[in-house]
Design an enzyme around this catalytic site. Structure first.
Site, PDB file in Angstrom:
ATOM      1  N   THR A   1      37.896  57.442  -7.405  1.00  0.00           N
ATOM      2  CA  THR A   1      37.137  59.121  -7.613  1.00  0.00           C
ATOM      3  C   THR A   1      37.432  59.626  -9.002  1.00  0.00           C
ATOM      4  O   THR A   1      37.977  59.014  -9.676  1.00  0.00           O
ATOM      5  CB  THR A   1      37.783  60.073  -6.463  1.00  0.00           C
ATOM      6  OG1 THR A   1      39.254  60.214  -6.928  1.00  0.00           O
ATOM      7  CG2 THR A   1      37.827  59.599  -4.998  1.00  0.00           C
ATOM      8  N   ASP A   2      36.573  60.648  -9.234  1.00  0.00           N
ATOM      9  CA  ASP A   2      36.689  61.510 -10.661  1.00  0.00           C
ATOM     10  C   ASP A   2      36.893  62.794 -10.175  1.00  0.00           C
ATOM     11  O   ASP A   2      36.926  63.425  -8.913  1.00  0.00           O
ATOM     12  CB  ASP A   2      35.790  61.247 -11.495  1.00  0.00           C
ATOM     13  CG  ASP A   2      34.157  61.709 -11.285  1.00  0.00           C
ATOM     14  OD1 ASP A   2      34.271  62.629 -10.211  1.00  0.00           O
ATOM     15  OD2 ASP A   2      33.412  61.116 -11.536  1.00  0.00           O
ATOM     16  N   GLN A   3      37.027  63.763 -11.256  1.00  0.00           N
ATOM     17  CA  GLN A   3      37.292  65.271 -11.019  1.00  0.00           C
ATOM     18  C   GLN A   3      36.107  65.936 -10.444  1.00  0.00           C
ATOM     19  O   GLN A   3      36.170  67.063 -10.035  1.00  0.00           O
ATOM     20  CB  GLN A   3      37.750  65.869 -12.372  1.00  0.00           C
ATOM     21  CG  GLN A   3      36.927  66.117 -13.229  1.00  0.00           C
ATOM     22  CD  GLN A   3      37.490  66.893 -14.500  1.00  0.00           C
ATOM     23  OE1 GLN A   3      38.891  66.650 -14.622  1.00  0.00           O
ATOM     24  NE2 GLN A   3      36.711  67.783 -15.198  1.00  0.00           N
TER      25      GLN A   3
END
Lengths: 132, 132, 132, 132
Positions: free
Chosen positions: C15-17
């Site tokens: 995942t990323d932000q």
């Protein structure tokens, strides 16, 4: 609507056992390209997100020509393709220190309101910078 | 406070040009271990986050014994070290299909309130599961 | 020239932000798809490399429709596009547990002799399996 | 046996849905640190590998103090711990642009002959540079 060049060095973690950069990691390189394209216009992607705008990638096309190697000093050239509306499209070329073409790529991203998750138009402050 | 075993296959992207799994990617393997340890207790880390609790890693120690290779079927064994308070500590071993020990590791994570960013105690519903 | 389905769970590290899977990580998912497509035919990509054949990706096209989320159980469906010659082409779809279409993709890979670095034809033992 | 400082910017792909850099990605940052420590001495890790020496990591210890954020300009400070023999040990600190300490770390790496896979002594040309 200029062209931006950004150079960076290939990290060890980015290689795979074929002895070259893993093909999926190029996506990060093109992202570096467009983030620095924005920064060169005086805009940070970080501040855009902080102000409630997200830019999810909706398509990614990469053509691989030649391998990138560990510790290579690469240059990604990022070119805006047309005036952004609800989407923004970039073309990229990636070259190594010898000037060899490693890859070409294209991404389309959508402007999105962070709160509503809905598409929005390209913010005026970006359009204005493009007109300068 | 049992031991959980979880098996998974090494991906190509996880290797580096040394021909083995990049050492930094082991951190993901140990995370898989503790996430599945939780799931085996009937708790998902996803639901914990959705309920406002985060578990940042505050220390990570890995000792590498033998290389993990592409397409290896690895097993991570995850053991809770003691009753969790404001922190939760796990020991891990990573073995390959031949039973060879590839690595041992230890992580300490802190229970944190997502809104305030402050440390909190281990939620009661986890402690109760541990008592079962 | 069948279709293969392979399911796997989204890792936290992917995942990323933005709160979703980082777009570049989908390349790994499609690789999982074709590796398992091969395995379902009784061939491992690992053994191909051990026997001196590499399969570098020469193009990658991804269209993103909907976000993949942490801990989602995803399914990648991999379809060979035509009889492989010096290249092999796959189409992919990625869906989540609710059956929602997250992405479509296409990759072209080239058969390459590991020693010479030159293109070669698809090995006969693969063509024979395809005829079965 | 000096200290080397190297600065770099956090990439989007390095963040996770906690909104901070994924803890496993710090391993790459410390690798950047020691690679640039070597380069500052006039040695590239790439040339070492090309000359048949590999340096696998045999232990990695990280203590996380404060989160690294997207687009932060980080500095990794790399310090050789003692004269290298068959192993080489480094201490690291990672700070952000405000000078806040984000993490400390330690790695031990082993000099290894690429062909035989056996441990070897630190090459003389490195020891000589350290004496300068």
């Amino acid at each position: 609507m200029g062209l931006n060049s950004y150079s960076f060095r290939v990290r060890y973690a980015e290689t795979d056992q074929m002895g070259v950069v893993y093909h999926g990691n190029y996506a990060q390189y093109f992202e570096l390209g467009r983030v620095e394209w924005l920064r060169a216009m005086g805009i940070t992607y970080k501040s855009m997100e902080d102000n409630g705008i997200m830019l999810p990638v909706i398509s990614l096309h990469i053509n691989y020509k030649k391998s990138a190697l560990y510790d290579d000093l690469l240059t990604v050239k990022t070119q805006l393709k047309s005036k952004p509306m609800v989407k923004i499209e970039f073309d990229y070329t990636l070259i190594n220190e010898s000037g060899e073409l490693l890859a070409t790529a294209n991404t389309v991203l959508a402007f999105m309101d962070k709160k509503t998750g809905r598409p929005i138009k390209c913010p005026d402050y970006i359009l204005e910078k493009l007109d300068d």
